[in-house]
Design an enzyme around this catalytic site. Structure first.
Site, mmCIF file in Angstrom:
data_model
loop_
_atom_site.group_PDB
_atom_site.id
_atom_site.type_symbol
_atom_site.label_atom_id
_atom_site.label_comp_id
_atom_site.label_asym_id
_atom_site.label_seq_id
_atom_site.Cartn_x
_atom_site.Cartn_y
_atom_site.Cartn_z
ATOM 1 N N LYS A 171 0.804 -1.284 0.160
ATOM 2 C CA LYS A 171 0.050 -0.007 -0.049
ATOM 3 C C LYS A 171 0.947 1.070 0.061
ATOM 4 O O LYS A 171 0.440 2.214 -0.977
ATOM 5 C CB LYS A 171 -0.878 -0.009 1.199
ATOM 6 N N ILE A 172 1.762 1.405 0.784
ATOM 7 C CA ILE A 172 2.767 2.586 0.924
ATOM 8 C C ILE A 172 3.319 2.704 -0.393
ATOM 9 O O ILE A 172 3.616 4.000 -0.763
ATOM 10 C CB ILE A 172 3.443 2.517 2.173
ATOM 11 N N ASP A 224 9.436 -7.647 -5.287
ATOM 12 C CA ASP A 224 8.509 -8.149 -4.115
ATOM 13 C C ASP A 224 8.538 -9.563 -4.066
ATOM 14 O O ASP A 224 8.611 -10.174 -5.175
ATOM 15 C CB ASP A 224 6.946 -7.414 -4.376
ATOM 16 N N CYS A 261 8.996 -3.226 2.467
ATOM 17 C CA CYS A 261 8.600 -4.406 2.745
ATOM 18 C C CYS A 261 8.490 -4.798 4.353
ATOM 19 O O CYS A 261 9.158 -3.939 4.970
ATOM 20 C CB CYS A 261 9.597 -5.446 2.225
ATOM 21 N N PRO A 262 7.883 -5.545 4.856
ATOM 22 C CA PRO A 262 7.723 -6.044 6.304
ATOM 23 C C PRO A 262 9.002 -6.339 6.811
ATOM 24 O O PRO A 262 9.697 -7.016 6.326
ATOM 25 C CB PRO A 262 6.681 -6.919 6.516
ATOM 26 N N THR A 264 11.829 3.760 5.449
ATOM 27 C CA THR A 264 10.654 4.238 6.263
ATOM 28 C C THR A 264 10.089 2.802 6.562
ATOM 29 O O THR A 264 8.653 2.962 7.066
ATOM 30 C CB THR A 264 9.472 5.062 5.568
ATOM 31 N N ASP A 287 13.859 6.899 8.901
ATOM 32 C CA ASP A 287 12.746 7.124 9.587
ATOM 33 C C ASP A 287 12.758 6.094 10.738
ATOM 34 O O ASP A 287 11.977 6.229 11.787
ATOM 35 C CB ASP A 287 11.452 7.118 8.911
ATOM 36 N N GLU A 327 16.220 1.712 18.087
ATOM 37 C CA GLU A 327 15.344 2.794 18.166
ATOM 38 C C GLU A 327 14.360 3.174 19.318
ATOM 39 O O GLU A 327 14.231 4.101 19.886
ATOM 40 C CB GLU A 327 14.444 3.071 16.751
ATOM 41 N N HIS A 360 10.682 7.862 13.460
ATOM 42 C CA HIS A 360 9.795 6.985 13.479
ATOM 43 C C HIS A 360 8.297 7.873 12.928
ATOM 44 O O HIS A 360 7.475 7.474 13.744
ATOM 45 C CB HIS A 360 9.495 5.831 14.383
HETATM 46 P P1 NAI Z 1 1.744 -4.045 2.945
HETATM 47 O O1 NAI Z 1 1.511 -5.163 3.526
HETATM 48 O O2 NAI Z 1 0.553 -3.401 2.326
HETATM 49 O O3 NAI Z 1 2.879 -4.273 1.712
HETATM 50 C C1 NAI Z 1 4.054 -4.852 2.188
HETATM 51 C C2 NAI Z 1 4.751 -5.573 0.881
HETATM 52 O O4 NAI Z 1 5.924 -6.169 1.082
HETATM 53 C C3 NAI Z 1 3.571 -6.589 0.169
HETATM 54 O O5 NAI Z 1 3.650 -6.432 -1.519
HETATM 55 C C4 NAI Z 1 4.642 -7.784 0.258
HETATM 56 O O6 NAI Z 1 4.153 -8.952 -0.672
HETATM 57 C C5 NAI Z 1 5.962 -7.430 0.102
HETATM 58 N N1 NAI Z 1 6.827 -8.295 0.920
HETATM 59 C C6 NAI Z 1 6.611 -9.213 1.822
HETATM 60 N N2 NAI Z 1 7.829 -9.910 2.079
HETATM 61 C C7 NAI Z 1 8.664 -9.367 1.328
HETATM 62 C C8 NAI Z 1 10.049 -9.702 0.879
HETATM 63 N N3 NAI Z 1 10.744 -10.551 1.638
HETATM 64 N N4 NAI Z 1 10.953 -8.928 0.036
HETATM 65 C C9 NAI Z 1 10.159 -8.015 -0.784
HETATM 66 N N5 NAI Z 1 8.853 -7.706 -0.594
HETATM 67 C C10 NAI Z 1 8.018 -8.296 0.486
HETATM 68 O O7 NAI Z 1 2.359 -3.154 3.815
HETATM 69 P P2 NAI Z 1 2.597 -1.382 3.983
HETATM 70 O O8 NAI Z 1 1.407 -0.721 4.693
HETATM 71 O O9 NAI Z 1 2.912 -0.965 2.632
HETATM 72 O O10 NAI Z 1 3.799 -1.350 4.861
HETATM 73 C C11 NAI Z 1 5.115 -1.513 4.712
HETATM 74 C C12 NAI Z 1 5.929 -1.474 5.849
HETATM 75 O O11 NAI Z 1 6.052 -0.104 6.368
HETATM 76 C C13 NAI Z 1 5.056 -2.218 7.026
HETATM 77 O O12 NAI Z 1 5.539 -3.545 7.014
HETATM 78 C C14 NAI Z 1 5.966 -1.348 8.275
HETATM 79 O O13 NAI Z 1 7.013 -2.154 8.757
HETATM 80 C C15 NAI Z 1 6.371 -0.130 7.594
HETATM 81 N N6 NAI Z 1 5.507 1.234 8.089
HETATM 82 C C16 NAI Z 1 6.245 2.156 8.685
HETATM 83 C C17 NAI Z 1 5.357 3.366 9.019
HETATM 84 C C18 NAI Z 1 6.427 4.510 9.411
HETATM 85 O O14 NAI Z 1 5.643 5.407 10.252
HETATM 86 N N7 NAI Z 1 7.504 4.697 9.286
HETATM 87 C C19 NAI Z 1 4.135 3.262 9.331
HETATM 88 C C20 NAI Z 1 3.555 2.214 8.672
HETATM 89 C C21 NAI Z 1 4.122 0.920 8.107
#
Ligand code: NAI
Length: 335
Positions: free
Chosen positions: A154-155, A174, A206-207, A233, A259, A264, A296
């Site tokens: 999503k991000i 991905d 990615c997570p 981030t 970030d 942290e 963060h």
């Molecule tokens: P999301 O779940 O929508 O997308 C994550 C993507 O990573 C998915 O497309 C998934 O297939 C992919 N993925 C999973 N394992 C992978 C791997 N080994 N290699 C490559 N891609 C892989 O998550 P969203 O909402 O986009 O968030 C991403 C990350 O951002 C979160 O997991 C969180 O850690 C971080 N985050 C940071 C924030 C901040 O304030 N800095 C706030 C919200 C999230």
């Protein structure tokens, strides 16, 4: 239903108190982070609500279960700080807020890219000191450059939309590529090595999982284009910080926007300005003039905080009335 929130700041209280009357839960706010040593603070709770720097490891979860806590509600998207296997063993469901504002984080990543590229952080201090020299402030056009995006959820998709607006080419990696999305968005999935080799800017979305922990280490950095701008981030442990420091010293990394940071928890969200910093790695990162560390704060917009409070309360109320949990995370989740 009694909900105890850990790791709360005044802005968390404000957003939760705005929405709480609509749900009628009894809510208690703790400033300290949940971990195995202060888990006793959860006594009496039906649900505990935690954020990124709380730690729900196996010991903590065992204690929570013993006190009758029935739900762990994350008020964030990432869930790497919860031992999901232990939660499943003790029958405690874990819910999260999968998307509260992908725009907020994507826009923050762009803020870091632009600030580092055009040296805004340095220009800000210079002009305040009457120094109007441009020496050392040269950047590059984003237009026509290549961005490498790791994780296309999503991000990342919001970020890609913005970067395409700059006229950038976007390469992506991905674990679960979505070719239909890629075709529509005009991006190309490539293997990681190719992304590292060709990208002028790399951004991590990615997570944090066992597979992604320290994915940016010596080997990855040695494959990157010299002068690459690296943005994180995602989660701190996606990057091996000491390898990043070496990459910065060797000028292989042109700039880094962080970030998140792997250690942290002791610093971020706290005012530690009256203490001596005892984390040498963080201190070294902060000493580079081509590194920006933010605390963060990618998520930190008004819209995101309201969504976090609303979705967390909805998650808890689904549990209270025995509905299927829309935003449950399970041990096998890595997306
Ligand atoms: P999301 O779940 O929508 O997308 C994550 C993507 O990573 C998915 O497309 C998934 O297939 C992919 N993925 C999973 N394992 C992978 C791997 N080994 N290699 C490559 N891609 C892989 O998550 P969203 O909402 O986009 O968030 C991403 C990350 O951002 C979160 O997991 C969180 O850690 C971080 N985050 C940071 C924030 C901040 O304030 N800095 C706030 C919200 C999230």
């Amino acid at each position: 239903m009694k909900v105890i929130l850990f790791g709360t700041q005044p802005y968390d209280r404000e957003s939760f108190e705005r929405i709480r009357p609509a749900f009628g839960f009894e809510v208690c706010y703790h400033r300290s982070h949940l971990n195995a040593s202060n888990v006793a603070l959860a006594r009496g709770a039906d649900a505990v609500c935690i954020f990124v720097n709380d730690v729900a490891d196996a010991d903590t979860i065992r204690e929570l279960a013993a006190m009758g806590v029935k739900l762990i509600a994350l008020r964030c998207a990432g869930f790497n700080n919860v031992d999901l296997t232990a939660a499943a063993r003790y029958g405690i469901p874990v819910v999260r807020v999968p998307a509260y504002s992908p725009h907020a984080v994507a826009e923050h990543a762009v803020a870091l890219m632009l600030a580092l590229n055009r040296k805004i952080h340095r220009a800000y201090w210079r002009t305040r000191d009457g120094n109007f020299s441009l020496h050392g402030l040269m950047g590059f056009d984003m237009y026509g450059k290549t961005a490498g995006i790791i994780g296309t959820g999503k991000i990342a998709r919001e970020l890609i939309r913005i970067l395409k607006g700059f006229g950038m080419e976007v390469l992506a990696y991905d674990l679960y590529p979505d070719e239909a999305y890629a075709a529509g968005a005009g991006i190309t999935y490539v293997p990681l090595e190719e992304l590292y080799r060709r990208s002028d800017i790399i951004s991590l979305h990615c997570p944090l999982t066992d597979r992604t922990r320290y994915m940016i280490g010596d080997v990855a950095i040695s494959q990157m284009k010299p002068g690459v701008v690296l943005i994180n981030t995602g989660r701190g442990q996606l990057i091996h910080s000491e390898a990043l420091i070496d990459g910065l010293k060797e000028k292989r990394i042109g700039a880094a926007g962080l970030d998140v940071y792997e250690e942290e928890a002791g610093y971020f969200y706290e005012d530690t300005s009256d203490r001596i910093m005892d984390d040498d790695v963080l201190a070294r990162l902060l000493s580079f003039n081509n590194v920006i560390v933010t605390s963060h704060q990618g998520f930190f917009t008004r819209e995101a905080l309201d969504n976090i409070a609303r979705i967390t309360m909805l998650n808890i109320s689904e549990f209270e009335v025995g509905k299927k949990l829309t935003n449950e995370v399970r041990a096998e989740s890595d997306r």
